[in-house]
Design an enzyme around this catalytic site. Structure first.
Site, mmCIF file in Angstrom:
data_model
loop_
_atom_site.group_PDB
_atom_site.id
_atom_site.type_symbol
_atom_site.label_atom_id
_atom_site.label_comp_id
_atom_site.label_asym_id
_atom_site.label_seq_id
_atom_site.Cartn_x
_atom_site.Cartn_y
_atom_site.Cartn_z
ATOM 1 N N LYS A 85 0.858 -1.191 0.000
ATOM 2 C CA LYS A 85 0.000 0.000 0.000
ATOM 3 C C LYS A 85 0.893 1.239 0.000
ATOM 4 C CE LYS A 85 -4.409 0.787 2.371
ATOM 5 N NZ LYS A 85 -5.060 0.626 3.669
HETATM 6 O O1 G3P Z 1 -7.627 1.505 5.651
HETATM 7 C C1 G3P Z 1 -8.029 2.667 5.031
HETATM 8 C C2 G3P Z 1 -9.387 3.183 5.453
HETATM 9 O O2 G3P Z 1 -10.353 2.206 5.258
HETATM 10 C C3 G3P Z 1 -9.439 3.852 6.797
HETATM 11 O O3 G3P Z 1 -10.728 4.106 7.234
HETATM 12 O O4 G3P Z 1 -12.283 4.688 9.060
HETATM 13 O O5 G3P Z 1 -9.856 5.291 9.287
HETATM 14 O O6 G3P Z 1 -11.320 6.511 7.695
HETATM 15 P P1 G3P Z 1 -11.065 5.216 8.387
#
Ligand code: G3P
Length: 222
Positions: A85
């Site tokens: 990533k």
């Molecule tokens: O892993 C990336 C993403 O899904 C993070 O989500 O909830 O931290 O905005 P969030």
């Protein structure tokens, strides 16, 4: 649509895998930091890769091309199912190009516009990850990015997978699926909620209660 679990929590991953609910896992530095404690992050990633037979996203923490490339190469050595990533920054895109040229699958993360997704795809990304919830949080509609990116990728037969990330609730999953996102990655509580409806519970209670009123209830024998 493929479902990925957005976590580095081994307990949650074991549960979702055993229930047959997931096709892969995404992690990020925040999620790894939350689960790691005293454990080496590399060991956590290796464990996740052995638990799930699908793509496992592992994020670099370097921010300059050469370091990102080296870190990406090292992450890719951990297991065959690692997807590296890389954040959507200029140095990152050069690293994406080099890693993809080496045959390593890359997920470009922290995408917040369809044109960022297009640029990432052109650099050779296997996945692009627009963040729905974080866009909604600032008053935008994250789903616009899914809609636009799907249309752009279809216009040019781009094979990069559109991965809806930062999912906060089941409606995000439904809408992303309707718009043709290839993957939805979500935390375990959202995945659990996908299974639920109050009328299902109420209906089951009624069936069981009615059945118990039969004089001699019995199960059908095989
Ligand atoms: O892993 C990336 C993403 O899904 C993070 O989500 O909830 O931290 O905005 P969030």
């Amino acid at each position: 649509m493929k479902f990925f679990l957005d976590t580095a929590d081994l307990g949650e991953i074991r549960w979702a895998e055993q229930a047959g609910l997931i096709d892969g896992v995404t992690t990020n530095p925040t999620l790894i930091a939350k689960s790691a404690g005293d454990v080496d992050p590399t060991d956590i990633l290796k464990e996740i890769c052995s638990l799930v037979d699908g793509p496992i996203s592992a994020e670099v923490v370097a921010v300059e091309t050469e370091e990102m490339y080296t870190e990406g190469k090292a992450l890719a050595q951990l297991a065959d199912n690692i997807v590296v990533k890389i954040p959507m920054i200029e140095d990152g895109l050069v690293a994406v190009r080099r890693l993809s040229a080496d045959g390593i699958r890359v997920n470009v993360t922290l995408c917040f516009s369809s044109v960022q997704c297009l640029v990432a795809a052109k650099a050779g990304a296997a996945y692009v990850s627009p963040f729905l919830g974080r866009l909604d949080d600032i008053g935008h509609d994250g789903m616009d990015v899914i809609r636009e990116t799907r249309a752009i990728f279809d216009n040019y037969d781009i094979e990069t997978e559109l991965l809806a990330a930062s999912i906060r609730h089941p409606r995000h999953v439904t809408e992303a699926a309707l718009l043709g996102a290839d993957v939805a990655t979500m935390p375990a509580p959202v995945l659990r909620k996908l299974l639920l409806h109050p009328l299902t519970d109420r209906g089951l209670d009624r069936f069981l209660s009615d059945w118990s009123k039969i004089a001699h209830p019995s199960k059908v024998e095989v």
